[in-house]
Write a protein that holds these residues in place. Structure first.
Motif, PDB file in Angstrom:
ATOM      1  N   ILE A  58      -0.065   9.766  -0.227  1.00  0.00           N
ATOM      2  CA  ILE A  58       1.164   9.465  -0.071  1.00  0.00           C
ATOM      3  C   ILE A  58       1.713  10.705   0.839  1.00  0.00           C
ATOM      4  CG2 ILE A  58       3.438   8.734  -0.798  1.00  0.00           C
ATOM      5  CD1 ILE A  58       2.052   7.632  -3.331  1.00  0.00           C
ATOM      6  N   PRO A  59       2.241  10.401   2.014  1.00  0.00           N
ATOM      7  CA  PRO A  59       2.742  11.415   2.733  1.00  0.00           C
ATOM      8  C   PRO A  59       4.133  11.843   1.984  1.00  0.00           C
ATOM      9  CG  PRO A  59       3.278   9.537   4.006  1.00  0.00           C
ATOM     10  CD  PRO A  59       2.287   9.229   2.764  1.00  0.00           C
ATOM     11  N   GLN A  60       4.309  13.006   1.807  1.00  0.00           N
ATOM     12  CA  GLN A  60       5.718  13.616   1.247  1.00  0.00           C
ATOM     13  C   GLN A  60       6.075  14.880   1.724  1.00  0.00           C
ATOM     14  OE1 GLN A  60       5.372  13.784  -3.208  1.00  0.00           O
ATOM     15  NE2 GLN A  60       3.252  13.242  -2.788  1.00  0.00           N
ATOM     16  N   HIS A 105       0.611  -1.277   0.137  1.00  0.00           N
ATOM     17  CA  HIS A 105      -0.015   0.081  -0.148  1.00  0.00           C
ATOM     18  C   HIS A 105       0.792   1.297  -0.007  1.00  0.00           C
ATOM     19  CE1 HIS A 105       0.316  -0.592   4.493  1.00  0.00           C
ATOM     20  NE2 HIS A 105       0.469   0.745   4.462  1.00  0.00           N
ATOM     21  N   ASN A 106       2.115   1.192   0.103  1.00  0.00           N
ATOM     22  CA  ASN A 106       3.113   2.283   0.094  1.00  0.00           C
ATOM     23  C   ASN A 106       3.410   2.207  -1.477  1.00  0.00           C
ATOM     24  OD1 ASN A 106       5.106   4.006  -0.410  1.00  0.00           O
ATOM     25  ND2 ASN A 106       6.148   3.535   1.629  1.00  0.00           N
ATOM     26  N   LEU A 107       2.662   3.356  -2.188  1.00  0.00           N
ATOM     27  CA  LEU A 107       2.753   3.478  -3.598  1.00  0.00           C
ATOM     28  C   LEU A 107       4.115   3.664  -4.117  1.00  0.00           C
ATOM     29  CD1 LEU A 107      -0.337   3.036  -3.258  1.00  0.00           C
ATOM     30  CD2 LEU A 107      -0.498   4.556  -5.399  1.00  0.00           C
ATOM     31  N   GLY A 108       4.992   4.550  -3.118  1.00  0.00           N
ATOM     32  CA  GLY A 108       6.035   5.024  -3.520  1.00  0.00           C
ATOM     33  C   GLY A 108       7.258   3.756  -3.941  1.00  0.00           C
ATOM     34  N   ILE A 109       7.078   2.772  -2.983  1.00  0.00           N
ATOM     35  CA  ILE A 109       7.932   1.663  -3.185  1.00  0.00           C
ATOM     36  C   ILE A 109       7.399   0.806  -4.412  1.00  0.00           C
ATOM     37  CG2 ILE A 109       8.312  -0.598  -1.921  1.00  0.00           C
ATOM     38  CD1 ILE A 109       8.911   1.083   0.340  1.00  0.00           C
ATOM     39  N   ILE A 124      -2.847   7.872  -4.836  1.00  0.00           N
ATOM     40  CA  ILE A 124      -1.445   8.628  -4.878  1.00  0.00           C
ATOM     41  C   ILE A 124      -1.487   9.721  -4.141  1.00  0.00           C
ATOM     42  CG2 ILE A 124      -0.352   9.830  -6.982  1.00  0.00           C
ATOM     43  CD1 ILE A 124      -1.163   7.662  -8.813  1.00  0.00           C
ATOM     44  N   SER A 169       7.831  -1.903  -9.687  1.00  0.00           N
ATOM     45  CA  SER A 169       7.207  -2.371 -10.653  1.00  0.00           C
ATOM     46  C   SER A 169       7.397  -2.199 -12.017  1.00  0.00           C
ATOM     47  CB  SER A 169       5.562  -2.303 -10.375  1.00  0.00           C
ATOM     48  OG  SER A 169       5.299  -2.764  -9.203  1.00  0.00           O
ATOM     49  N   ARG A 217       5.937   1.905  -7.199  1.00  0.00           N
ATOM     50  CA  ARG A 217       6.684   2.490  -8.122  1.00  0.00           C
ATOM     51  C   ARG A 217       7.922   2.185  -8.621  1.00  0.00           C
ATOM     52  NH1 ARG A 217       7.436   8.689  -8.661  1.00  0.00           N
ATOM     53  NH2 ARG A 217       7.580   9.095 -10.924  1.00  0.00           N
ATOM     54  N   HIS A 218       8.670   2.064  -7.522  1.00  0.00           N
ATOM     55  CA  HIS A 218      10.001   1.715  -7.687  1.00  0.00           C
ATOM     56  C   HIS A 218      10.458   0.290  -8.373  1.00  0.00           C
ATOM     57  CE1 HIS A 218      14.462   2.026  -6.679  1.00  0.00           C
ATOM     58  NE2 HIS A 218      14.417   1.107  -6.195  1.00  0.00           N
ATOM     59  N   PHE A 278       1.339   5.904 -12.830  1.00  0.00           N
ATOM     60  CA  PHE A 278       1.530   7.226 -11.553  1.00  0.00           C
ATOM     61  C   PHE A 278       1.775   8.509 -12.131  1.00  0.00           C
ATOM     62  CE2 PHE A 278       3.249   3.273  -9.409  1.00  0.00           C
ATOM     63  CZ  PHE A 278       2.186   3.419  -8.145  1.00  0.00           C
TER      64      PHE A 278
END
Lengths: 315, 338
Positions: A251-253, A206-210, A248, A215, A212-213, A236
């Motif tokens: 996601i905390p940024q 569920h951490n989209l940042g990871i 998207i 996939s 994305r990295h 993305f």
């Protein structure tokens, strides 16, 4: 990407006692060596889908074609040799290791089952080699899981899954329970192992940042249905489904960005046949009357980009 | 859908009287050769209405620090130093006085809302109990206030939820009930320990916004404990970075995010995936493991994992010292952003 390694067609998983359809008519494909991301909130059915592919939960309908063979047509004894090709890495690394088995025994077990002809000294050598490969000392074989930190346990979990060289590795939230500082180590290890063995990977998170990295392509699942899938950067950078956009945005940024807040809360999974129209419409800011009439089917939006939303073209 | 910003202008009330002032707090477990120092000489200050972020990995002592502040550590722990809440010393306070403070003046929200709610009591019972005990309200008034608070944390059909049990609610809803419960008595200080770690990012964003608005509207001071720097952005005024039981950097949030001085802070910040950046081939991480707390301390605890470490680092422990007017760092070779 050539002939798919895995082709899931119209897959449905139901939990009869609660009359819940956890996975609803899912189509999904994974090519050899490809990493497919699977994202969604808790209760969306992503873990159930993964477990169904690994044949760990009963399937209500559909096909799971793996290397040309429909796994659903195999008897349990016929299925057994196939299991070595699909391995899992779980979220809680400590809970997924037997606390009363040394790490060495835990790693030898899959070899004993799937390579019974292997002499014991070769087996032990393979275990030591694998432990060093995942960044642990060979001496770790004599210790118990509780003696290791969360990150180290996850390394053991990966070693155990990879030791029989599966063609498909399913990682179910493999870093969600780890410190942010350690997550990168484990993800990098997974990617390195994949590069070396050319295994395909389904990466649930569920951490989209990871996600994305790691996939190549990403599927978004909501209440048991795939609502969008596309090549990773396409999804993305140009998300079409309102649900994907909300995921998207959440996601905390650093620096913080404006967040679209979903007013509604997640309800329990829907009952079989109980849902009409788009399942996301009660949380969707773009929902209109037609959204309640029928569930939208996946339709092409761009090259390789599919989205199940009636209003995807206009929003 | 409502569009809200997580960035909310915050009054940097430096001059506000401190709500919580901690001086040289240390926590030790066990004795002799097996003694473990979980927290080492930590000092901190939270002004009225301020939000302090505490960031560090598992085992950094961030949870033990606040468990000690609340007086919730087991008898085997030895706590030294000073904890003053609104000027009054809390260490060594009688259990009766502590209980009066906790719940009414100071409340806590924990990571796992399932284990911190009583499983066999209805939500309504648990909420009204707090009010009847701490605020001496009668049942009807307590019910009224509990309902108000549930609506305040955006729980739909609050009247119906009052009759439900914790297991009937989703994780996000349970965490909102916890926040509602923590805010029932208008506490001066709210301690939130990894309040969103068990939640989906969508729900996490909601809970963070909720904490932010509670703080703005009720003027509650906050301590937000997390391992993820990104959660503090837009919420915390000041940040403490903890490593192996010690504060290694203390700064105002904006300065820290812009230009971290300690290599560990910089490493943790680098671990937050930046959406704007193109996909890198390797995900940033901090190599190695946090130190074993049973090992004796020699030099800087971070040195074995530090890319900037030199010979001095393994010999002499760097003290936390003033770097510039509002920043403190414990490092022999901090990053130089000048």
């Amino acid at each position: 990407m050539g002939e798919p390694l895995l082709q899931v067609q119209n897959l449905c998983v139901e939990f009869q006692r609660h009359a819940i359809r956890a996975v609803d008519q899912v189509d999904l494909s994974v090519a050899a060596g490809e990493t497919v991301g699977l994202v969604g909130e808790s209760g969306s059915g992503k873990s159930t889908l993964a477990r169904a592919i690994a044949r760990l939960v009963p399937v209500a309908a559909g096909r799971i074609v793996f290397q040309g063979q429909d796994l659903l047509r195999l008897s349990p004894s016929q299925l057994r040799p196939w299991r070595r090709h699909v391995q899992l890495v779980f979220q809680d690394p400590l809970a997924s290791l037997n606390p009363r088995m040394t790490v060495g025994d835990a790693l030898q077990e899959p070899l004993k089952i799937f390579r019974p002809d292997m002499p014991p000294n070769e087996r032990r050598a393979a275990v030591s080699l694998m432990l060093t490969r995942v960044g642990l000392q060979a001496g770790a074989a004599h210790r118990y899981p509780r003696e290791f930190s969360g990150g180290q346990c996850q390394r053991i979990g990966i070693a155990r899954a990879m030791i029989i060289k599966p063609a498909l590795l399913i990682c179910d939230e493999p870093v969600s329970s780890l410190d942010v500082s350690i997550q990168g180590q484990i993800v990098n290890l997974l990617l390195d192992m994949q590069r070396e063995t050319h295994a395909a990977m389904i990466f649930i998170g569920h951490n989209l940042g990871i996600v994305r990295h790691v996939s190549h392509r990403v599927y978004v699942i909501y209440r048991g249905r795939i609502v969008e899938h596309a090549p990773c950067e396409e999804l993305f950078l140009r998300p079409r489904h309102p649900y994907t956009r909300a995921l998207i945005a959440s996601i905390p940024q650093i620096p913080p960005v404006a967040v679209a807040v979903e007013p509604a809360v997640i309800e329990t999974p829907h009952r079989t046949g109980g849902i009409r129209g788009c399942a996301f419409r009660d949380r969707c800011p773009h929902a209109r009357e037609p959204c309640a009439a029928a569930a939208p089917a996946l339709a092409p939006a761009a090259a390789g980009h599919w989205v199940a939303c009636l209003r995807a073209g206009e929003i | 859908m409502r569009w809200m910003s997580l960035t909310v202008p915050v009054d940097h009330a430096i001059s506000a009287p401190p709500c919580l002032q901690v001086e040289a707090l240390s926590v030790r477990f066990g004795g002799g050769a097996r003694e473990i120092a979980a927290v080492k000489e930590v000092s901190l200050r939270i002004g009225a209405g301020e939000c302090l972020g505490i960031v560090g990995e598992s085992g950094s002592g961030k949870t033990q620090l606040f468990t000690a502040i609340m007086g919730l550590l087991p008898q085997t722990a030895r706590t030294t130093g000073s904890v003053r809440f609104k000027g009054g010393e809390m260490l060594g306070m009688s259990p009766t006085d502590l209980n009066r403070l906790r719940g009414r003046e100071i409340s806590m929200v924990f990571q796992d809302p399932m284990t911190s709610l009583t499983p066999h009591l209805r939500i309504g019972t648990q909420l009204t109990e707090v009010l009847m005990l701490h605020a001496r309200m009668d049942a009807a008034a307590a019910r009224q206030r509990a309902l108000q608070m549930l609506e305040r944390v955006q729980i739909t059909r609050a009247g119906q939820r009052m009759h439900q049990y914790p297991h009937e609610l989703s994780g996000g809803m349970r965490q909102r009930v916890m926040i509602a419960m923590a805010c029932l008595c208008n506490p001066s200080l709210l301690i939130a320990d990894e309040p969103t770690t068990a939640l989906d990012t969508t729900v996490q964003a909601q809970v963070l916004l909720l904490l932010q608005s509670m703080r703005r509207e009720l003027g509650t001071a906050m301590a937000l404990i997390t391992h993820d720097f990104a959660l503090l952005a837009g919420l915390a005024d000041h940040v403490l970075v903890m490593y192996a039981g010690r504060v290694v950097e203390a700064a105002c949030a904006a300065d820290l995010f812009d230009a971290p001085l300690h290599p560990y802070s910089a490493g943790l910040l680098a671990c937050v995936p930046r959406w704007s950046q193109a996909r890198a081939s390797r995900l940033p991480s901090i190599a190695g493991q946090p130190p074993d707390p049973r090992e004796p301390e020699a030099g800087c605890a971070f040195a074995p994992r530090c890319t900037r470490a030199q010979a001095l680092c393994s010999q002499q422990r760097p003290e936390l010292r003033l770097h510039s007017s509002s920043r403190r760092v414990a490092c022999h070779y901090p990053h130089d952003h000048g």
